[in-house]
Write a protein that holds these residues in place. Structure first.
Motif, mmCIF file in Angstrom:
data_model
loop_
_atom_site.group_PDB
_atom_site.id
_atom_site.type_symbol
_atom_site.label_atom_id
_atom_site.label_comp_id
_atom_site.label_asym_id
_atom_site.label_seq_id
_atom_site.Cartn_x
_atom_site.Cartn_y
_atom_site.Cartn_z
ATOM 1 N N MET A 1 0.868 -1.178 0.000
ATOM 2 C CA MET A 1 0.000 0.000 0.000
ATOM 3 C C MET A 1 0.901 1.223 0.000
ATOM 4 S SD MET A 1 -2.953 1.274 2.638
ATOM 5 C CE MET A 1 -4.112 2.562 2.153
ATOM 6 N N ALA A 2 0.567 2.204 -0.826
ATOM 7 C CA ALA A 2 1.381 3.414 -0.942
ATOM 8 C C ALA A 2 0.497 4.648 -0.966
ATOM 9 C CB ALA A 2 2.232 3.355 -2.208
ATOM 10 N N LEU A 3 1.058 5.756 -0.505
ATOM 11 C CA LEU A 3 0.374 7.044 -0.498
ATOM 12 C C LEU A 3 1.163 8.034 -1.325
ATOM 13 C CD1 LEU A 3 -0.326 7.454 3.345
ATOM 14 C CD2 LEU A 3 -1.717 6.233 1.664
ATOM 15 N N LEU A 4 0.479 9.066 -1.792
ATOM 16 C CA LEU A 4 1.148 10.196 -2.429
ATOM 17 C C LEU A 4 1.406 11.227 -1.342
ATOM 18 C CD1 LEU A 4 2.152 11.405 -5.114
ATOM 19 C CD2 LEU A 4 -0.092 12.490 -5.337
ATOM 20 N N ARG B 1 7.436 -7.047 -12.271
ATOM 21 C CA ARG B 1 6.224 -6.380 -12.770
ATOM 22 C C ARG B 1 5.302 -6.116 -11.593
ATOM 23 N NH1 ARG B 1 2.573 -8.399 -16.619
ATOM 24 N NH2 ARG B 1 2.607 -6.592 -17.981
ATOM 25 N N CYS B 2 4.640 -4.966 -11.607
ATOM 26 C CA CYS B 2 3.683 -4.591 -10.572
ATOM 27 C C CYS B 2 2.349 -4.234 -11.216
ATOM 28 C CB CYS B 2 4.189 -3.396 -9.771
ATOM 29 S SG CYS B 2 5.747 -3.671 -8.924
ATOM 30 N N LEU B 3 1.294 -4.573 -10.531
ATOM 31 C CA LEU B 3 -0.063 -4.191 -10.926
ATOM 32 C C LEU B 3 -0.649 -3.388 -9.770
ATOM 33 C CD1 LEU B 3 -1.248 -7.692 -12.222
ATOM 34 C CD2 LEU B 3 -0.303 -5.817 -13.588
ATOM 35 N N ALA B 4 -1.293 -2.263 -10.067
ATOM 36 C CA ALA B 4 -1.778 -1.379 -9.006
ATOM 37 C C ALA B 4 -3.135 -0.788 -9.352
ATOM 38 C CB ALA B 4 -0.775 -0.250 -8.763
ATOM 39 N N ALA C 1 -3.047 3.846 -2.962
ATOM 40 C CA ALA C 1 -3.163 2.774 -3.947
ATOM 41 C C ALA C 1 -2.606 1.490 -3.342
ATOM 42 C CB ALA C 1 -2.405 3.130 -5.225
ATOM 43 N N ILE C 2 -3.094 0.363 -3.844
ATOM 44 C CA ILE C 2 -2.539 -0.931 -3.446
ATOM 45 C C ILE C 2 -2.011 -1.624 -4.691
ATOM 46 C CG2 ILE C 2 -3.974 -1.199 -1.384
ATOM 47 C CD1 ILE C 2 -5.784 -3.089 -3.003
ATOM 48 N N SER C 3 -1.040 -2.510 -4.487
ATOM 49 C CA SER C 3 -0.420 -3.175 -5.623
ATOM 50 C C SER C 3 0.061 -4.560 -5.235
ATOM 51 C CB SER C 3 0.780 -2.361 -6.131
ATOM 52 O OG SER C 3 1.830 -2.381 -5.179
ATOM 53 N N ILE C 4 0.321 -5.363 -6.256
ATOM 54 C CA ILE C 4 1.084 -6.598 -6.062
ATOM 55 C C ILE C 4 2.313 -6.488 -6.944
ATOM 56 C CG2 ILE C 4 -0.947 -7.991 -5.479
ATOM 57 C CD1 ILE C 4 0.893 -8.648 -8.752
ATOM 58 N N SER C 5 3.398 -7.080 -6.500
ATOM 59 C CA SER C 5 4.621 -7.070 -7.295
ATOM 60 C C SER C 5 5.247 -8.455 -7.249
ATOM 61 C CB SER C 5 5.600 -6.019 -6.779
ATOM 62 O OG SER C 5 5.807 -6.154 -5.389
ATOM 63 N N GLY C 6 5.804 -8.859 -8.387
ATOM 64 C CA GLY C 6 6.421 -10.171 -8.461
ATOM 65 C C GLY C 6 7.283 -10.288 -9.700
ATOM 66 N N PRO C 7 7.975 -11.394 -9.847
ATOM 67 C CA PRO C 7 8.824 -11.603 -11.024
ATOM 68 C C PRO C 7 8.010 -11.561 -12.306
ATOM 69 C CG PRO C 7 9.233 -13.281 -9.349
ATOM 70 C CD PRO C 7 8.004 -12.553 -8.928
ATOM 71 N N ALA C 8 8.577 -10.978 -13.342
ATOM 72 C CA ALA C 8 7.883 -10.875 -14.623
ATOM 73 C C ALA C 8 7.477 -12.246 -15.148
ATOM 74 C CB ALA C 8 8.770 -10.154 -15.641
ATOM 75 N N GLY C 9 8.211 -13.259 -14.785
ATOM 76 C CA GLY C 9 7.879 -14.613 -15.240
ATOM 77 C C GLY C 9 6.616 -15.172 -14.609
#
Length: 265
Positions: free
Chosen positions: A114-117, A211-214, A225-233
């Protein structure tokens, strides 16, 4: 006389049963924040509809408490005591978000954030790591520029283009990797994609191989915003189609929890 006292007490109450002067004071603080943190009394009067004497009395109280300061040019600016409140609330927001991020990890298998501006920067306030051993660049408390992150795109997609250009001109657009977007036009085009798709992608733009999706948290009290991040594979196109609806659902549930003053215990 008693009649005068009762009248004064009644007038201090808001229609919703709260204390009207408190509601007005917080409204003025929010208007100051919306205006960039510094305003004049006449501007506050025009935007709030309150008479100048009322605003002057409220601002004098806020100045005495340290939540507002008066500048040499007689304009009013948000005060330093608000920083402590903001830092504490950001930590609390991260604490509230953790159960929702944990669910994201369970359902996607990837690290959730989770991230803020905060001003012109992205700050990560919560994270639940994946059970996989790969370490990501993200960690709680880290600050990054918005142009190279999925959460940055998700947060700025709702901003007017001129505000985005102004922010980018202040921060610059250094390349974190060879895939980082480094032009304002390119970034604005990416934000258009976010608005059309309903989610943002960081495709090796902050860290090669990741790669991240948010998605934004709708109606959050502060831009989040919330996101997931993981290896591009692992975070492939096929995986994206499955992960995005989960992200959007969790963001909606987190938004509802925040609107009700936090998740139920």
């Amino acid at each position: 006389m008693p009649t005068s006292s009762a009248s004064t007490t009644d007038s201090a109450k808001s229609n919703g049963g709260g204390v009207q002067s408190l509601e007005r004071a917080f409204d003025l603080l929010e208007r100051m924040a919306d205006a960039g943190g510094e305003v004049g009394l006449s501007e506050l009067s025009a935007s709030s509809g309150l008479p100048l004497p009322t605003i002057h009395r409220l601002m004098r109280t806020l100045v005495a408490c340290g939540y507002v300061r008066q500048q040499p040019n007689r304009r009013y600016a948000l005060g330093p005591r608000l920083i402590r409140l903001g830092e504490s609330s950001a930590r609390l927001l991260g604490t509230w978000a953790r159960p929702y991020l944990a669910r994201l990890v369970e359902e996607t298998g990837e690290t959730a954030n989770m991230a803020l501006l905060d001003g012109d920067e992205i700050v990560y306030v919560a994270q639940v790591p994946s059970k996989h051993s790969m370490r990501m660049f993200t960690e709680v408390g880290r600050r990054v520029l918005p142009h190279s992150t999925g959460v940055g795109k998700a947060l700025l997609a709702s901003f007017p283009p001129e505000e985005v250009r102004a922010l980018l001109s202040r921060t610059g657009m250094p390349a974190a990797t060879e895939k980082t977007i480094t032009t304002a036009d390119g970034f604005l085009a990416a934000l258009e994609d976010v608005r059309e798709q309903g989610y943002a992608i960081d495709d090796n733009e902050q860290e090669i191989g990741v790669r991240c999706l948010a998605v934004p948290v709708p109606d959050s009290p502060t831009a989040a915003a919330i996101s997931i991040s993981g290896p591009a594979g692992r975070v492939t196109e096929a995986a994206t189609d499955k992960i995005v609806p989960v992200l959007q659902q969790v963001a909606l549930e987190l938004s509802q929890a925040l609107a009700s003053s936090g998740p139920a215990a």
